[in-house]
Design a protein around this motif. Structure first.
Motif, PDB file in Angstrom:
ATOM      1  N   ASN A 104      37.172  65.918 -31.038  1.00  0.00           N
ATOM      2  CA  ASN A 104      38.259  65.114 -31.576  1.00  0.00           C
ATOM      3  C   ASN A 104      39.401  65.044 -30.569  1.00  0.00           C
ATOM      4  N   GLN A 105      39.776  63.829 -30.184  1.00  0.00           N
ATOM      5  CA  GLN A 105      40.906  63.605 -29.286  1.00  0.00           C
ATOM      6  C   GLN A 105      40.778  64.450 -28.016  1.00  0.00           C
ATOM      7  N   THR A 106      39.637  64.242 -27.325  1.00  0.00           N
ATOM      8  CA  THR A 106      39.386  65.003 -26.111  1.00  0.00           C
ATOM      9  C   THR A 106      38.429  64.222 -25.220  1.00  0.00           C
ATOM     10  N   GLN A 107      37.963  64.852 -24.147  1.00  0.00           N
ATOM     11  CA  GLN A 107      36.967  64.276 -23.249  1.00  0.00           C
ATOM     12  C   GLN A 107      35.775  65.223 -23.180  1.00  0.00           C
ATOM     13  N   VAL A 108      34.569  64.654 -23.105  1.00  0.00           N
ATOM     14  CA  VAL A 108      33.393  65.520 -23.057  1.00  0.00           C
ATOM     15  C   VAL A 108      32.253  64.834 -22.319  1.00  0.00           C
ATOM     16  N   GLU A 109      31.512  65.633 -21.541  1.00  0.00           N
ATOM     17  CA  GLU A 109      30.264  65.203 -20.930  1.00  0.00           C
ATOM     18  C   GLU A 109      29.162  66.162 -21.366  1.00  0.00           C
ATOM     19  N   LEU A 110      28.075  65.594 -21.899  1.00  0.00           N
ATOM     20  CA  LEU A 110      26.919  66.381 -22.298  1.00  0.00           C
ATOM     21  C   LEU A 110      25.710  65.892 -21.517  1.00  0.00           C
ATOM     22  N   ASN A 111      24.971  66.822 -20.926  1.00  0.00           N
ATOM     23  CA  ASN A 111      23.793  66.469 -20.149  1.00  0.00           C
ATOM     24  C   ASN A 111      22.680  67.479 -20.431  1.00  0.00           C
ATOM     25  N   ASN A 112      21.487  66.963 -20.695  1.00  0.00           N
ATOM     26  CA  ASN A 112      20.327  67.814 -20.943  1.00  0.00           C
ATOM     27  C   ASN A 112      20.569  68.720 -22.155  1.00  0.00           C
ATOM     28  N   VAL A 113      20.778  68.096 -23.312  1.00  0.00           N
ATOM     29  CA  VAL A 113      21.043  68.843 -24.538  1.00  0.00           C
ATOM     30  C   VAL A 113      20.016  68.485 -25.610  1.00  0.00           C
ATOM     31  N   ILE A 114      19.804  69.412 -26.536  1.00  0.00           N
ATOM     32  CA  ILE A 114      18.872  69.233 -27.647  1.00  0.00           C
ATOM     33  C   ILE A 114      19.602  69.538 -28.948  1.00  0.00           C
ATOM     34  N   PHE A 115      19.439  68.668 -29.938  1.00  0.00           N
ATOM     35  CA  PHE A 115      19.939  68.908 -31.297  1.00  0.00           C
ATOM     36  C   PHE A 115      18.727  68.879 -32.220  1.00  0.00           C
TER      37      PHE A 115
END
Length: 284
Positions: A104-115
């Motif tokens: 929430n109200q931020t910056q994010v990078e996700l790489n090679n993730v599993i849910f």
């Protein structure tokens, strides 16, 4: 930092701003008793060596994580999230939290993730954030996989398998999507609403109720899409009267084994290779 390589967290807790939470490759966090973390500090999780685990137990689910109001970017790599069910009532009554993992109200990078095996309303929720999601797998998610609200960024090289509701749901967002595969989606592959502007390319999918829906003032541009056993590949309509009508532009598409190719209401538009198409229906 974690004090040990494997940590069990059984209570909710809060991390104030001014720090960076660093989870090293190969480390494991087990959230049990529906424990939930709220952090005003960014996180750096993993790298290319050694998968990080953030998970509940099969017989004792965790809650999840909210990273909120952080100006610094969170970086999440090579991480598996599983057996999470979202925030408990006393937390979600103070913060509107729908996902197991939330930004929430931020910056994010996700790489090679599993849910995998996520049981909250959304597996991951982005709200008013800048996002980059690449190389991800969403599998066995009970409801929506990704929910994006009022955010911008890109989603690419993602697989969705056995999703109970929508694979991706957009509201008020500006996102580019490419190189995505879907299989066995309960409702929509991609739901686009509330004045979103979404560009989609290189999509393959099989077995879904609806393919792509453009709703409520949204514009969706689609190139190179291959759908098989999707009941209604394309839909454009107004659902909420405070918004306008949906619009969709299609180029280079392949459709097999569908019920009806495209449907619209009287004022929404589906343009396929320059031609206005769509079966108009009052019962959309």
């Amino acid at each position: 930092f974690l004090k040990k390589n494997e940590v069990i967290i059984d209570k909710d807790f809060y991390i104030p701003g001014g720090y960076r939470v660093i989870i090293k490759p190969g480390q494991k966090i087990y959230l049990i008793n529906n424990a939930f973390i709220i952090s005003n500090s960014p996180w750096s999780i993993g790298d290319n060596e050694g998968e990080v685990i953030i998970s509940g137990k099969e017989d004792n689910f965790g809650g999840g994580l909210l990273i909120t109001d952080s100006k610094e970017k969170s970086l999440i790599n090579n991480t598996k999230f599983s057996y999470l069910a979202g925030a408990k009532k006393h937390i979600s009554s103070q913060f509107i939290i729908f996902g197991s993992v939330n930004f929430n109200q931020t910056q994010v990078e996700l790489n090679n993730v599993i849910f995998d095996k996520i049981y909250s309303e959304d597996a991951i929720n982005f709200f008013r954030s800048s996002i980059k999601l690449k190389n991800a797998i969403f599998s066995e998610n009970f409801s929506d996989a990704i929910d994006v609200d009022f955010s911008d960024g890109q989603i690419e090289q993602v697989n969705f398998i056995n999703i109970g509701n929508d694979a991706i749901d957009f509201s008020g967002s500006n996102i580019k999507i490419k190189d995505v595969f879907f299989e066995n989606i309960g409702d929509k592959l991609i739901s686009v609403g509330e004045n979103s502007n979404i560009k989609i390319s290189n999509i393959k999918a099989k077995k879904s109720h609806i393919g792509i829906a453009s709703k409520d003032g949204s514009i969706v541009n689609i190139k190179n899409i291959d759908l098989n056993y999707v009941n209604i590949p394309f839909a454009a309509y107004q659902k909420k009267h405070e918004y306008g009508f949906g619009e969709m532009n299609l180029e280079n598409f392949s459709l097999k084994n569908f019920y009806t190719k495209w449907i619209t209401d009287n004022n929404s538009k589906i343009i396929a290779n320059g031609k206005n198409v769509g079966k108009k229906t009052k019962d959309i």
